[in-house]
Every structure is written in C-alpha cells, then in structure tokens.
Design a protein around this motif. Sequence first.
Motif, PDB file in Angstrom:
ATOM      1  N   TYR A  78       1.464   0.398 -13.579  1.00 23.45           N
ATOM      2  CA  TYR A  78       0.746   1.608 -13.442  1.00 23.45           C
ATOM      3  C   TYR A  78       1.680   1.670 -15.258  1.00 23.45           C
ATOM      4  CZ  TYR A  78       0.428   4.259  -9.021  1.00 23.45           C
ATOM      5  OH  TYR A  78       0.020   4.433  -7.817  1.00 23.45           O
ATOM      6  N   ASP A 120       1.144  -1.423   0.072  1.00 23.83           N
ATOM      7  CA  ASP A 120      -0.192  -0.214   0.040  1.00 23.83           C
ATOM      8  C   ASP A 120       0.909   1.447   0.220  1.00 23.83           C
ATOM      9  OD1 ASP A 120      -2.348  -1.685   0.100  1.00 23.83           O
ATOM     10  OD2 ASP A 120      -3.003  -1.255   1.899  1.00 23.83           O
ATOM     11  N   VAL A 175       4.525  -3.094  -9.903  1.00 20.64           N
ATOM     12  CA  VAL A 175       5.162  -2.878  -8.118  1.00 20.64           C
ATOM     13  C   VAL A 175       4.607  -4.170  -7.527  1.00 20.64           C
ATOM     14  CG1 VAL A 175       5.075  -1.338  -5.929  1.00 20.64           C
ATOM     15  CG2 VAL A 175       4.123  -0.146  -8.437  1.00 20.64           C
ATOM     16  N   GLY A 202      -0.684  -4.543  -9.789  1.00 17.26           N
ATOM     17  CA  GLY A 202       0.203  -3.468 -10.020  1.00 17.26           C
ATOM     18  C   GLY A 202       1.033  -2.854 -10.224  1.00 17.26           C
ATOM     19  N   TRP A 210       2.688   1.369  -2.993  1.00 17.78           N
ATOM     20  CA  TRP A 210       2.392   1.812  -4.972  1.00 17.78           C
ATOM     21  C   TRP A 210       1.577   3.502  -4.573  1.00 17.78           C
ATOM     22  CZ3 TRP A 210       0.112  -0.332  -9.156  1.00 17.78           C
ATOM     23  CH2 TRP A 210      -0.994   0.584  -9.699  1.00 17.78           C
ATOM     24  N   ARG A 237      -4.179  -1.882  -9.666  1.00 20.90           N
ATOM     25  CA  ARG A 237      -3.800  -2.370  -8.890  1.00 20.90           C
ATOM     26  C   ARG A 237      -3.205  -3.655  -8.237  1.00 20.90           C
ATOM     27  NH1 ARG A 237      -4.362   1.750  -3.917  1.00 20.90           N
ATOM     28  NH2 ARG A 237      -3.533   0.519  -2.337  1.00 20.90           N
ATOM     29  N   ARG A 274      -3.901   2.505 -14.579  1.00 18.73           N
ATOM     30  CA  ARG A 274      -3.613   0.772 -13.507  1.00 18.73           C
ATOM     31  C   ARG A 274      -4.299   0.145 -13.225  1.00 18.73           C
ATOM     32  NH1 ARG A 274      -5.795   6.153 -12.415  1.00 18.73           N
ATOM     33  NH2 ARG A 274      -6.943   6.452 -10.289  1.00 18.73           N
TER      34      ARG A 274
END
Length: 376
Positions: free
Chosen positions: A300, A273, A339, A298, A276, A295, A293
């Motif tokens: 972008y 978290d 990420v 992970g 990010w 999430r 993106r």
Amino acid sequence: MRHLSSKSSLATILLAMTTSLLMSACSTTFSGDTIDYKSAGEKKGPNLAFPPDMTVVNGDKRYVVPDGGATLSGFTAVAATAKPEGKETVLPVVQGMRIEREGDRRWLVVSKPAKGVYPSVREFWQESGFLLLTDSPETGIMETDWAENRAKIPQDFIRRTLGKVLDSLYSTGERDKFRTRLETNAKGETEIYITHRGAVEQLTGNDKSQTIWTARANDPELEAEFLARLMQRLGYTETAARASIGSKAPSAPKVSYLKKELTPRLEFPANFDRAWREIGVGLDRSNFMVDDRDRTQGIYFVRFLNPKDLSGDRGFWEKMFSSKSDEDMKRAKRYRVIVKESSGTIVVTVQDDKGTPEVGEVAIQLLTLLDQQLGK
C-alpha cells in the motif's frame, strides 16, 4: 447535540418567527428517515453545515448535488413504488452481487469489473447528498467531504414552527465522511468497501464557551447502512439488502499484534487475502491517504500526516480542519505499508518512500494505528 447557533440574536429569531407565521409554506418536517446528510458543498442557504474551523477542500464541482436533483429519500420512495407485489419469502436473485463479512467488517462483492461499477457508486454518493473530494477511477478510490446527518436534529416545537427559515442555524455538532475503495480480487470480482470517519464538536475552557473538533469512533453500523443503500442502488429491494447486511456482530476482546523488538511489525495468523482486506480497511479508517496499491507485491502506497509535523500549538483535529491544514498537509510524508505471508503468518512492516525499512518511532506510530483497527 445543540439546537440554535450561539451567533443568532433575539431580533433575528423574532423576525424569522414573524416571517414563518406569515408564510406557512416555510415550515418543514423530515420524512422520518434516520439518514439525511447535507453536504458542505451544497449551496442551499448559508454554509453552516461545515464547521467554521474545518477546511473545505476544493473538489470537482461536477459532483455537487444540484438543486432539485435526486436525493436518497426520493430514490427510496421511487424504489418503493417499483417493488413487486406480493410478500417476499426469499431473497431475490440479483446476479453477481453478494455481501461478505468478517466481524464488524462488511463489503460488497460484484461480479463486474471495477470500471463498470465505479460510475454507479459515484452516482450513489451524489444521490445521498455528498460532494466527492476524491474521485479517482484509476485507483478505485473516492472520498466524500465532511457532512452532517440532519436527521439527528430533534423536531422540537421551534424547529417545526420555523421550518427552513432558521433550519441552517441548527447543528448536531457531529460530522461524517466516507471513503469508498473498489478492489479487484483474485477471482476478478470487484470488492466494494465503505469506511467511516467521524468528528464531534466538544465544549472546552473553564466556562465551556469555546469548542474544538475531536475524533469520533468509526461506526461500522453506519458503514453497513450505506452498504445496504448501495445494494438498493444496484438492484436489491430494501428488505433484501437489509437481510443481506445482517445484524450487529458481538464484540470480541481486542488482541494486539504489535511487535516492537528489532523491526517493528504486526504479526498475526491469517492468509494473504484476509490480511490484505484488514489492512486496507484499517488504513481507510485511520489517518492515512492511500495513493495507490500493488496487491501482487503486497504494497500500500500511503501518505501519513504526523501530528508532530503540524505547525502551532493547536490540537490535532483542529489543525487538520483549520485554514492552515492545506499548508500542513504538504508535510504529509509518503510511506509503504508492506503485507507479506509466510506459512500462514502475516507480517506487516513500514518502509519510507524509497523502500528503506522504518524501524523507529514513526513505524511504531503507524503500526499502532493499524493495530487498533485489526480484529474489530
């Protein structure tokens, strides 16, 4: 900070002074507010608020602040009159809204879905004197045009005397733009991030007769100022909003997380978290455009314009803001910033648009820009 434009002639000044003396209604002063932005999209007099060598992107004209429309100072005045009587001893309870913070990064958390908050945030930027060039409710991203903080212009004798007659000939030599990103967190709340980018006009040449536009450092306190004003727009009093924002964080030594061996990457201890958030803010503050993106994965999805891909011999910022920038921006390439978390360690890598890992100079360049923003 400059005063009168070099293009103004003595005859123009004399004529304007005569007009001003004959028509006292033309004089004006600011209210003393520290922020008074004039958007390049406004059509009040000559469009000199935008640097001549910057490109005005054609945004949606629905978001031009209309003549006589709401202004931030006007909104603040109305809000002040509506403030309840009595001394505030504690922060008023505004259900479902709070500020969270890490270092110099602050963001607003609202317990409403992004689609319900987005219209209010859009109206906030309109009331603040900006034109929105990016307005995407689908991705939760909006970005203003370049604008000038007119409150930074000193109130000298000539300006007080001439008022609006020559007001458009004054310039601070600085421009700002802001990106707002609405993100849904794991709890279903909406996180609102405001990031700043700045440009400054500098004299060049042996005789200092020419100017170029160069990057100005991101201003976290200016970001915080607009967050406080957005909180007022959403229901807080000015006193409570500023108390929630808090004071400037002490600066900490910068640590680099860039690893260049084998696969270029950023590597640092954090949970997903936090990472990010940091990568998102880093992208917003740098020369990236976040198209989308994911999430949960992970990822972008970004566009990045490599200075080496620009045409001509002009400087980077001059190229970005010149009339040729539209042609150059078509060369912006798409990348994926990945990420990932593993046992409390975050690893950030770069892939091309097809998902193939980038391991060369481009990856190092992109990761270096992000590394410069981490830990700030």
